[in-house]
Motif scaffolding. Structure first.
Motif, PDB file in Angstrom:
ATOM      1  N   PRO A  13       0.822  -1.217   0.000  1.00  0.00           N
ATOM      2  CA  PRO A  13       0.000   0.000   0.000  1.00  0.00           C
ATOM      3  C   PRO A  13       0.851   1.261   0.000  1.00  0.00           C
ATOM      4  O   PRO A  13       1.960   1.274   0.525  1.00  0.00           O
ATOM      5  CB  PRO A  13      -0.805  -0.114   1.295  1.00  0.00           C
ATOM      6  CG  PRO A  13      -0.018  -1.019   2.163  1.00  0.00           C
ATOM      7  CD  PRO A  13       0.710  -1.951   1.245  1.00  0.00           C
ATOM      8  N   ASN A  14       0.303   2.305  -0.604  1.00  0.00           N
ATOM      9  CA  ASN A  14       0.968   3.605  -0.598  1.00  0.00           C
ATOM     10  C   ASN A  14       0.688   4.373   0.685  1.00  0.00           C
ATOM     11  O   ASN A  14       1.412   5.280   1.039  1.00  0.00           O
ATOM     12  CB  ASN A  14       0.516   4.437  -1.796  1.00  0.00           C
ATOM     13  CG  ASN A  14       0.986   3.843  -3.095  1.00  0.00           C
ATOM     14  OD1 ASN A  14       2.058   3.269  -3.170  1.00  0.00           O
ATOM     15  ND2 ASN A  14       0.170   3.952  -4.121  1.00  0.00           N
ATOM     16  N   TYR A  15      -0.422   4.048   1.343  1.00  0.00           N
ATOM     17  CA  TYR A  15      -0.833   4.767   2.533  1.00  0.00           C
ATOM     18  C   TYR A  15      -1.198   3.776   3.632  1.00  0.00           C
ATOM     19  O   TYR A  15      -1.801   2.748   3.378  1.00  0.00           O
ATOM     20  CB  TYR A  15      -2.061   5.656   2.253  1.00  0.00           C
ATOM     21  CG  TYR A  15      -1.829   6.620   1.139  1.00  0.00           C
ATOM     22  CD1 TYR A  15      -1.155   7.807   1.363  1.00  0.00           C
ATOM     23  CD2 TYR A  15      -2.273   6.346  -0.151  1.00  0.00           C
ATOM     24  CE1 TYR A  15      -0.930   8.699   0.335  1.00  0.00           C
ATOM     25  CE2 TYR A  15      -2.044   7.228  -1.184  1.00  0.00           C
ATOM     26  CZ  TYR A  15      -1.377   8.400  -0.932  1.00  0.00           C
ATOM     27  OH  TYR A  15      -1.150   9.277  -1.944  1.00  0.00           O
ATOM     28  N   TRP A  16      -0.842   4.119   4.858  1.00  0.00           N
ATOM     29  CA  TRP A  16      -1.235   3.347   6.026  1.00  0.00           C
ATOM     30  C   TRP A  16      -2.129   4.232   6.868  1.00  0.00           C
ATOM     31  O   TRP A  16      -1.857   5.416   7.042  1.00  0.00           O
ATOM     32  CB  TRP A  16      -0.020   2.936   6.855  1.00  0.00           C
ATOM     33  CG  TRP A  16       0.833   1.930   6.187  1.00  0.00           C
ATOM     34  CD1 TRP A  16       1.925   2.172   5.409  1.00  0.00           C
ATOM     35  CD2 TRP A  16       0.659   0.519   6.196  1.00  0.00           C
ATOM     36  NE1 TRP A  16       2.450   1.002   4.939  1.00  0.00           N
ATOM     37  CE2 TRP A  16       1.695  -0.041   5.414  1.00  0.00           C
ATOM     38  CE3 TRP A  16      -0.251  -0.340   6.781  1.00  0.00           C
ATOM     39  CZ2 TRP A  16       1.823  -1.403   5.217  1.00  0.00           C
ATOM     40  CZ3 TRP A  16      -0.110  -1.699   6.585  1.00  0.00           C
ATOM     41  CH2 TRP A  16       0.915  -2.213   5.817  1.00  0.00           C
ATOM     42  N   HIS A 117     -11.836   8.794  -6.570  1.00  0.00           N
ATOM     43  CA  HIS A 117     -11.919   8.677  -5.111  1.00  0.00           C
ATOM     44  C   HIS A 117     -12.267   7.255  -4.690  1.00  0.00           C
ATOM     45  O   HIS A 117     -11.822   6.790  -3.656  1.00  0.00           O
ATOM     46  CB  HIS A 117     -12.913   9.676  -4.543  1.00  0.00           C
ATOM     47  CG  HIS A 117     -12.461  11.080  -4.718  1.00  0.00           C
ATOM     48  ND1 HIS A 117     -11.396  11.613  -4.035  1.00  0.00           N
ATOM     49  CD2 HIS A 117     -12.902  12.060  -5.535  1.00  0.00           C
ATOM     50  CE1 HIS A 117     -11.212  12.857  -4.401  1.00  0.00           C
ATOM     51  NE2 HIS A 117     -12.113  13.154  -5.303  1.00  0.00           N
ATOM     52  N   TRP A 118     -13.092   6.551  -5.446  1.00  0.00           N
ATOM     53  CA  TRP A 118     -13.501   5.191  -5.097  1.00  0.00           C
ATOM     54  C   TRP A 118     -12.304   4.237  -5.103  1.00  0.00           C
ATOM     55  O   TRP A 118     -12.191   3.379  -4.244  1.00  0.00           O
ATOM     56  CB  TRP A 118     -14.577   4.708  -6.073  1.00  0.00           C
ATOM     57  CG  TRP A 118     -14.931   3.274  -5.870  1.00  0.00           C
ATOM     58  CD1 TRP A 118     -14.648   2.241  -6.702  1.00  0.00           C
ATOM     59  CD2 TRP A 118     -15.627   2.693  -4.775  1.00  0.00           C
ATOM     60  NE1 TRP A 118     -15.131   1.073  -6.196  1.00  0.00           N
ATOM     61  CE2 TRP A 118     -15.740   1.312  -5.003  1.00  0.00           C
ATOM     62  CE3 TRP A 118     -16.183   3.220  -3.602  1.00  0.00           C
ATOM     63  CZ2 TRP A 118     -16.362   0.466  -4.121  1.00  0.00           C
ATOM     64  CZ3 TRP A 118     -16.807   2.345  -2.730  1.00  0.00           C
ATOM     65  CH2 TRP A 118     -16.899   0.991  -2.998  1.00  0.00           C
ATOM     66  N   MET A 119     -11.409   4.396  -6.042  1.00  0.00           N
ATOM     67  CA  MET A 119     -10.266   3.494  -6.136  1.00  0.00           C
ATOM     68  C   MET A 119      -9.288   3.679  -4.989  1.00  0.00           C
ATOM     69  O   MET A 119      -8.439   2.823  -4.757  1.00  0.00           O
ATOM     70  CB  MET A 119      -9.542   3.674  -7.477  1.00  0.00           C
ATOM     71  CG  MET A 119     -10.373   3.213  -8.636  1.00  0.00           C
ATOM     72  SD  MET A 119     -10.891   1.523  -8.377  1.00  0.00           S
ATOM     73  CE  MET A 119     -11.847   1.233  -9.813  1.00  0.00           C
ATOM     74  N   THR A 120      -9.382   4.789  -4.266  1.00  0.00           N
ATOM     75  CA  THR A 120      -8.489   4.994  -3.131  1.00  0.00           C
ATOM     76  C   THR A 120      -9.007   4.332  -1.871  1.00  0.00           C
ATOM     77  O   THR A 120      -8.295   4.280  -0.881  1.00  0.00           O
ATOM     78  CB  THR A 120      -8.262   6.496  -2.869  1.00  0.00           C
ATOM     79  OG1 THR A 120      -9.510   7.104  -2.543  1.00  0.00           O
ATOM     80  CG2 THR A 120      -7.642   7.170  -4.076  1.00  0.00           C
ATOM     81  N   ILE A 121     -10.228   3.844  -1.898  1.00  0.00           N
ATOM     82  CA  ILE A 121     -10.808   3.206  -0.702  1.00  0.00           C
ATOM     83  C   ILE A 121     -10.283   1.798  -0.571  1.00  0.00           C
ATOM     84  O   ILE A 121     -10.187   1.050  -1.453  1.00  0.00           O
ATOM     85  CB  ILE A 121     -12.352   3.199  -0.778  1.00  0.00           C
ATOM     86  CG1 ILE A 121     -12.869   4.617  -0.723  1.00  0.00           C
ATOM     87  CG2 ILE A 121     -12.931   2.376   0.348  1.00  0.00           C
ATOM     88  CD1 ILE A 121     -14.357   4.733  -0.800  1.00  0.00           C
TER      89      ILE A 121
END
Length: 121
Positions: A13-16, A117-121
């Motif tokens: 993942p890019n974000y935690w 935005h949906w793909m970032t969930i």
């Protein structure tokens, strides 16, 4: 990141996101309390990764998450509704003969902004 790359071949993942505890019947979910629920069991019950992620992300990160079958089913239904909306937006986008130019632009902007935005969930 190095372990994940060596194990899966992906960076991960890019974000935690750190979050509060997952609660079950007012108590924290943990193996020591014998109320932990493994992801594999949720998958066997028919919940997808998107369903589970939506459930976990539906609460502010500083608030505890209250697990129940009802809340997980609500998350699953919401993901289904969002997916249906995306499907319908794609159908409208492909059916050019019934759309107007300004409506077409509005749908295009809505669809692409939503998908981003949906793909970032």
């Amino acid at each position: 990141m190095a372990i994940n790359k060596a194990f899966s071949g992906h960076n991960g993942p890019n974000y935690w996101i750190n979050a509060e505890l997952v609660m079950v019947d007012g108590r924290k979910m943990s193996r020591s309390l014998n109320n932990a629920l493994p992801l594999s069991e949720l998958r066997q019950k028919g919940y997808s990764g998107q369903d589970i992620r939506f459930f976990l992300m539906a609460v502010h990160y500083r608030k505890p998450i209250n697990y129940s079958e009802e809340t997980l089913n609500t998350a699953k239904n919401t993901v289904r509704k969002i997916s249906t909306l995306i499907y319908r937006l794609n159908a409208v986008d492909h059916d050019r003969k019934n759309s107007f130019a300004d409506t077409d632009q509005l749908i295009y902007d809505l669809k692409h902004g939503f998908m981003e935005h949906w793909m970032t969930i």
